[in-house]
Scaffold this motif. Structure first.
Motif, PDB file in Angstrom:
ATOM      1  N   ILE A  25       0.831  -1.335   0.175  1.00  0.00           N
ATOM      2  CA  ILE A  25       0.202   0.174   0.228  1.00  0.00           C
ATOM      3  C   ILE A  25       1.318   0.899   0.086  1.00  0.00           C
ATOM      4  CG2 ILE A  25      -1.335   1.299   1.508  1.00  0.00           C
ATOM      5  CD1 ILE A  25      -2.309  -1.589   0.290  1.00  0.00           C
ATOM      6  N   PHE A  26       1.822   1.124   0.520  1.00  0.00           N
ATOM      7  CA  PHE A  26       3.085   2.602   0.976  1.00  0.00           C
ATOM      8  C   PHE A  26       3.457   2.779  -0.791  1.00  0.00           C
ATOM      9  CE2 PHE A  26       6.845   5.020   1.587  1.00  0.00           C
ATOM     10  CZ  PHE A  26       6.039   5.618   2.749  1.00  0.00           C
ATOM     11  N   ALA A  27       3.625   1.613  -1.229  1.00  0.00           N
ATOM     12  CA  ALA A  27       4.357   1.802  -2.450  1.00  0.00           C
ATOM     13  C   ALA A  27       3.030   2.084  -3.849  1.00  0.00           C
ATOM     14  CB  ALA A  27       5.101   0.084  -2.741  1.00  0.00           C
ATOM     15  N   LEU A  28       1.827   1.811  -3.713  1.00  0.00           N
ATOM     16  CA  LEU A  28       0.935   1.878  -4.459  1.00  0.00           C
ATOM     17  C   LEU A  28       0.355   3.583  -4.239  1.00  0.00           C
ATOM     18  CD1 LEU A  28      -1.427   1.316  -6.506  1.00  0.00           C
ATOM     19  CD2 LEU A  28      -2.541   1.143  -3.734  1.00  0.00           C
ATOM     20  N   GLY A  29       0.915   4.056  -2.697  1.00  0.00           N
ATOM     21  CA  GLY A  29       0.992   5.495  -2.904  1.00  0.00           C
ATOM     22  C   GLY A  29       1.961   6.003  -3.923  1.00  0.00           C
ATOM     23  N   GLN A  30       3.187   5.823  -3.419  1.00  0.00           N
ATOM     24  CA  GLN A  30       4.698   6.400  -4.345  1.00  0.00           C
ATOM     25  C   GLN A  30       4.390   6.275  -5.586  1.00  0.00           C
ATOM     26  OE1 GLN A  30       7.086   3.492  -2.047  1.00  0.00           O
ATOM     27  NE2 GLN A  30       8.294   5.065  -1.975  1.00  0.00           N
ATOM     28  N   VAL A  31       4.061   5.628  -6.126  1.00  0.00           N
ATOM     29  CA  VAL A  31       3.221   5.595  -7.209  1.00  0.00           C
ATOM     30  C   VAL A  31       2.484   6.059  -8.072  1.00  0.00           C
ATOM     31  CG1 VAL A  31       2.322   3.617  -9.694  1.00  0.00           C
ATOM     32  CG2 VAL A  31       3.625   2.838  -8.338  1.00  0.00           C
ATOM     33  N   ALA A  32       1.212   6.205  -7.244  1.00  0.00           N
ATOM     34  CA  ALA A  32       0.296   7.229  -7.470  1.00  0.00           C
ATOM     35  C   ALA A  32       1.344   8.895  -7.952  1.00  0.00           C
ATOM     36  CB  ALA A  32      -1.054   7.703  -6.100  1.00  0.00           C
ATOM     37  N   ALA A  33       1.617   9.183  -6.993  1.00  0.00           N
ATOM     38  CA  ALA A  33       2.545  10.395  -6.200  1.00  0.00           C
ATOM     39  C   ALA A  33       3.354  10.648  -8.158  1.00  0.00           C
ATOM     40  CB  ALA A  33       2.781  10.340  -5.536  1.00  0.00           C
ATOM     41  N   TYR A  34       3.891   9.052  -7.795  1.00  0.00           N
ATOM     42  CA  TYR A  34       4.898   9.224  -9.351  1.00  0.00           C
ATOM     43  C   TYR A  34       4.162   9.162 -10.465  1.00  0.00           C
ATOM     44  CZ  TYR A  34       8.434   8.223 -13.313  1.00  0.00           C
ATOM     45  OH  TYR A  34       9.081   7.583 -14.157  1.00  0.00           O
ATOM     46  N   ALA A  35       3.053   8.684 -10.883  1.00  0.00           N
ATOM     47  CA  ALA A  35       2.498   9.456 -12.184  1.00  0.00           C
ATOM     48  C   ALA A  35       1.524  10.260 -12.281  1.00  0.00           C
ATOM     49  CB  ALA A  35       1.016   8.106 -12.044  1.00  0.00           C
ATOM     50  N   CYS A  36       1.242  11.212 -11.324  1.00  0.00           N
ATOM     51  CA  CYS A  36       0.604  12.719 -11.458  1.00  0.00           C
ATOM     52  C   CYS A  36       1.590  13.887 -11.413  1.00  0.00           C
ATOM     53  CB  CYS A  36      -0.365  13.215 -10.227  1.00  0.00           C
ATOM     54  SG  CYS A  36      -0.052  12.213  -8.103  1.00  0.00           S
ATOM     55  N   THR A  37       2.732  13.058 -10.767  1.00  0.00           N
ATOM     56  CA  THR A  37       3.668  14.690 -11.141  1.00  0.00           C
ATOM     57  C   THR A  37       4.580  14.399 -11.735  1.00  0.00           C
ATOM     58  OG1 THR A  37       5.357  12.921  -8.800  1.00  0.00           O
ATOM     59  CG2 THR A  37       3.153  15.006  -8.198  1.00  0.00           C
ATOM     60  N   GLY A  38       5.621  12.721 -11.814  1.00  0.00           N
ATOM     61  CA  GLY A  38       6.609  12.541 -12.313  1.00  0.00           C
ATOM     62  C   GLY A  38       8.459  12.704 -12.228  1.00  0.00           C
ATOM     63  N   ALA A  39       7.705  12.454 -11.062  1.00  0.00           N
ATOM     64  CA  ALA A  39       9.079  12.661 -10.305  1.00  0.00           C
ATOM     65  C   ALA A  39       9.056  11.464  -8.514  1.00  0.00           C
ATOM     66  CB  ALA A  39       9.220  13.493  -9.719  1.00  0.00           C
ATOM     67  N   PRO A  40       9.158  10.215  -8.361  1.00  0.00           N
ATOM     68  CA  PRO A  40       9.499   9.915  -6.948  1.00  0.00           C
ATOM     69  C   PRO A  40       9.119  10.717  -5.224  1.00  0.00           C
ATOM     70  CG  PRO A  40      11.622   9.661  -7.821  1.00  0.00           C
ATOM     71  CD  PRO A  40      10.922  10.534  -8.869  1.00  0.00           C
ATOM     72  N   ALA A  41       7.757  10.181  -4.734  1.00  0.00           N
ATOM     73  CA  ALA A  41       8.099  11.199  -3.763  1.00  0.00           C
ATOM     74  C   ALA A  41       8.717  11.496  -2.296  1.00  0.00           C
ATOM     75  CB  ALA A  41       7.072  10.732  -3.127  1.00  0.00           C
ATOM     76  N   PHE A  42       9.891  11.385  -2.740  1.00  0.00           N
ATOM     77  CA  PHE A  42      10.931  11.114  -1.052  1.00  0.00           C
ATOM     78  C   PHE A  42      12.072  11.025  -2.232  1.00  0.00           C
ATOM     79  CE2 PHE A  42       8.111   8.253   0.869  1.00  0.00           C
ATOM     80  CZ  PHE A  42       7.944   8.863   2.302  1.00  0.00           C
ATOM     81  N   GLY A  43      11.695  11.212  -3.626  1.00  0.00           N
ATOM     82  CA  GLY A  43      13.066  12.874  -4.512  1.00  0.00           C
ATOM     83  C   GLY A  43      14.513  11.249  -4.740  1.00  0.00           C
ATOM     84  N   GLU A  44      15.064  11.841  -5.884  1.00  0.00           N
ATOM     85  CA  GLU A  44      16.081  10.636  -6.161  1.00  0.00           C
ATOM     86  C   GLU A  44      17.044  10.581  -5.326  1.00  0.00           C
ATOM     87  OE1 GLU A  44      13.854   9.968 -10.278  1.00  0.00           O
ATOM     88  OE2 GLU A  44      15.694  11.550 -10.250  1.00  0.00           O
ATOM     89  N   GLY A  45      18.221  10.004  -5.839  1.00  0.00           N
ATOM     90  CA  GLY A  45      19.479  10.640  -5.585  1.00  0.00           C
ATOM     91  C   GLY A  45      20.131   8.914  -4.906  1.00  0.00           C
ATOM     92  N   THR A  46      20.808   8.605  -4.073  1.00  0.00           N
ATOM     93  CA  THR A  46      22.031   8.196  -3.962  1.00  0.00           C
ATOM     94  C   THR A  46      20.797   7.125  -3.188  1.00  0.00           C
ATOM     95  OG1 THR A  46      22.387   8.644  -1.568  1.00  0.00           O
ATOM     96  CG2 THR A  46      23.960   8.666  -4.227  1.00  0.00           C
ATOM     97  N   SER A  47      21.708   5.641  -3.032  1.00  0.00           N
ATOM     98  CA  SER A  47      20.426   4.598  -2.765  1.00  0.00           C
ATOM     99  C   SER A  47      20.004   4.874  -1.013  1.00  0.00           C
ATOM    100  CB  SER A  47      20.772   3.199  -2.934  1.00  0.00           C
ATOM    101  OG  SER A  47      20.629   2.718  -4.059  1.00  0.00           O
ATOM    102  N   HIS A  48      20.821   4.829  -0.514  1.00  0.00           N
ATOM    103  CA  HIS A  48      21.394   5.730   1.008  1.00  0.00           C
ATOM    104  C   HIS A  48      20.726   7.121   1.452  1.00  0.00           C
ATOM    105  CE1 HIS A  48      23.936   2.039   1.847  1.00  0.00           C
ATOM    106  NE2 HIS A  48      24.148   2.294   1.160  1.00  0.00           N
ATOM    107  N   GLY A  49      20.671   7.801   0.396  1.00  0.00           N
ATOM    108  CA  GLY A  49      20.032   8.906   0.776  1.00  0.00           C
ATOM    109  C   GLY A  49      18.445   8.716   0.350  1.00  0.00           C
ATOM    110  N   VAL A  50      18.344   8.223   0.082  1.00  0.00           N
ATOM    111  CA  VAL A  50      16.568   7.841  -0.908  1.00  0.00           C
ATOM    112  C   VAL A  50      16.246   6.847   0.608  1.00  0.00           C
ATOM    113  CG1 VAL A  50      14.868   6.823  -1.912  1.00  0.00           C
ATOM    114  CG2 VAL A  50      16.850   7.892  -3.051  1.00  0.00           C
ATOM    115  N   LEU A  51      16.565   5.966   1.171  1.00  0.00           N
ATOM    116  CA  LEU A  51      16.071   4.937   2.075  1.00  0.00           C
ATOM    117  C   LEU A  51      16.478   5.843   3.285  1.00  0.00           C
ATOM    118  CD1 LEU A  51      18.447   1.951   0.997  1.00  0.00           C
ATOM    119  CD2 LEU A  51      15.507   2.575   0.954  1.00  0.00           C
TER     120      LEU A  51
END
Length: 598
Positions: free
Chosen positions: A209-235
């Motif tokens: 469900i958390f991932a579903l919310g992230q997919v929804a945010a990506y689909a309507c904005t074109g960007a991940p909800a927690f941004g991009e960058g290194t794996s450690h930074g995103v996590l």
């Protein structure tokens, strides 16, 4: 590893041609093109004999060498086989025991959500609501099969003309915690993980469900909800910080916010997600498939669907490109052209006679059986042939095999036969024949195994009488418990995955635990008896409960030489605090002789 979309290189070509290092056939499927590649392997296009396209995913060899991956992959593919939703790409065939494990799913002629957003930009709100509602329905059937997707992301969502398709559910679980995850191989996309997943805590359906919310945010904005960058930074941001929802349209704010709650218990259920979509827009049901997506994306789907089918590769010569075939240390290589049905040939085909050799070739000791919608946990096994030039008993055109005799016995018989011909020593011949029959009647355990468990089930002169059956009625076998057929009092004992003879696994299937044990699910109306259980060779290591109904019978063969007939008498009621099966069990002890001593 979505793999059902080509790379974006500006070329109008939809399908990628096979490269020199690509196989030309996979377990009887002739490959037509390469669809893509991911962290876990490559995906190829093939066709069923009826012309339906399928996507065949071949796992990287490194994963196939990891025992824990193979165990988990087998478990997840078996569960995925039960997923039959409108918004999923069904698994139609697989071989988890191949040198390179593979599975075949229905081919979807559409781009992934990731490709669509990169190529054409963010989706409008109405399309996002239809997208999320369809994905929620997909999660409903996936979770209903006991699977947590674990890797729900835009590249694992394909856009079709009649709605989204969620793919690759459960595969990430197979790669998680294997020896390869610490060797530079990254499984999953950090930008779409849940906090508990990033922190290594327990994963539940709420993780999806958390991932579903992230997919929804990506689909309507074109960007991940927690941004991009290194794996450690995103996590780190996923676990400790709040998402950036400034670009989320107002109609989607409540849906995305609730799905992205840090606490799994605070996230909505699948039913609540669908209700939130309906509240945001009354037209959330996919009733107008021809216009649910923006025109540029719909045109992309049309181009893919109308693309001419690539020419399938011809059957390769022996020295041609590599071929990935259904693997077994004792199975023959599958033919290059699939027979009727999906994938590998049926075991009823005549078995080829192996070439003369000093010792039996291991390539002729067992055969595979694959059905388009059924997959055995283990390749079915058939009795070991008696010699390199002797066909299997029971195959069309071949008589039942006779019990093997030693070289010395054959030599003795030949000598006596010569004496009989030369001198007419009828009395001497008769005496030897009688002695031979007596010896067969009191032979070794291996001889008993051959005669007692052969395909014919006929008793040989002097053979040991069938054992007296013992009856055990009304056994309530709870999930997580097992039975040992050799016990005087056959009753449930706690534990599974411990080498027992029959267990009710918590994954909702019966399991023949011992290494030499197997089961056969008898057909409705088929008589359950010792003779039937001895003759049947449609072996499986486990049988899922959705294949079983009241009254069905299962033959069980143990590695210690016992045979059992299990009759399903009922299932636990819906309100019961425990899951159990009510079984009647008939046991024939030492019915086939101990295999460990053979």
């Amino acid at each position: 590893m979505s793999g059902q979309q080509p790379g974006r290189d500006g070329s109008p070509q939809v399908f990628q041609p096979l490269a020199g290092d690509d196989p030309t056939t996979i377990a009887g499927y002739r490959l037509a093109a390469k669809l893509g590649a991911g962290g876990m392997g490559k995906v190829y296009l093939s066709y069923t004999p009826g012309g339906r396209p399928v996507a065949i995913k071949v796992i990287r060899p490194e994963f196939g060498e990891d025992a824990e991956f193979r165990r988990r992959f087998t478990q997840e593919v078996q569960s995925a086989q039960r997923v039959q939703g409108l918004f999923t790409a069904p698994v139609i065939d697989a071989d988890t025991n191949a040198a390179q494990p593979w599975l075949a799913t229905a081919y979807v002629p559409g781009p992934s959500l990731a490709d669509a957003v990169v190529e054409h930009g963010a989706l409008p709100v109405d399309a996002v609501l239809l997208l999320i509602a369809g994905m929620a329905e997909a999660l409903h059937v996936i979770h209903g099969a006991g699977i947590v997707h674990r890797d729900l992301k835009p590249s694992n969502v394909l856009l079709a003309a009649d709605g989204p398709r969620v793919i690759d559910f459960g595969i990430a679980y197979a790669a998680d915690a294997t020896s390869l995850t610490g060797s530079g191989v990254t499984i999953g996309t950090p930008s779409f993980m849940a906090p508990e997943q990033a922190a290594g805590r327990r994963v539940t359906p709420a993780t999806d469900i958390f991932a579903l919310g992230q997919v929804a945010a990506y689909a309507c904005t074109g960007a991940p909800a927690f941004g991009e960058g290194t794996s450690h930074g995103v996590l780190y941001r996923i676990v400790h910080e709040e998402p950036d929802l400034s670009g989320i349209p107002e109609r989607l704010t409540e849906l995305v916010t609730r799905c992205l709650a840090k606490d799994p218990e605070a996230r909505p259920s699948v039913a609540e997600v669908i209700a939130l979509c309906q509240a945001a827009n009354a037209e959330t049901v996919l009733r107008r498939p021809e216009d649910w997506l923006p025109a540029p994306v719909a045109a992309d789907i049309t181009v893919r669907a109308a693309a001419p089918a690539p020419v399938q590769t011809p059957p390769p010569p022996p020295s041609s490109a590599p071929t990935v075939a259904a693997y077994s240390p004792t199975a023959p290589v599958a033919p290059a052209t699939p027979p009727p049905g999906y994938g590998p040939p049926q075991p009823q085909q005549p078995y080829p006679t192996p070439p003369p050799a000093a010792t039996p070739s291991p390539a002729h000791a067992q055969a595979h059986h694959y059905a388009p919608t059924q997959f055995p946990a283990q390749p079915p096994r058939v009795p070991q042939p008696q010699g390199p030039q002797q066909p299997y008993p029971g195959w069309p055109g071949h008589p039942a095999a006779q019990p093997p005799r030693s070289q010395s016995r054959r030599g003795a018989i030949a000598v006596v036969a010569a004496v009989v011909v030369a001198v007419g020593g009828v009395v001497a011949y008769s005496a030897l024949k009688e002695n031979q029959q007596q010896t067969q009647g009191s032979g070794s355990s291996q001889g008993k195994d051959k005669s007692g468990g052969g395909a014919s089930g006929d008793a040989k002169p002097g053979a040991k009488a069938d054992p007296t059956p013992t009856e055990h009625k009304g056994i309530n076998l709870t999930a997580g418990y097992h039975l040992t057929l050799g016990d005087d009092d056959v009753r449930p004992q706690q534990g599974e995955d411990g080498g027992y003879e029959l267990s009710y696994d918590t994954g909702a299937y019966l399991d023949a635990e011992t290494s030499d044990g197997n089961m056969v699910l008898l057909d409705p109306g088929q008589e359950g008896s010792l003779a039937t259980c001895r003759a049947e060779t449609r072996f499986a290591k486990n049988i899922y409960l959705n294949k079983i109904s009241k009254g069905r019978q299962i033959c069980v063969t143990t590695g210690t030489g016992h045979m059992g007939l299990v009759t399903v008498q009922g299932f636990s009621p819906e309100g019961s605090p425990s899951k159990y099966l009510t079984l009647d069990v008939t046991v024939w002890r030492n019915a086939i002789g101990s295999r460990s001593g053979s």
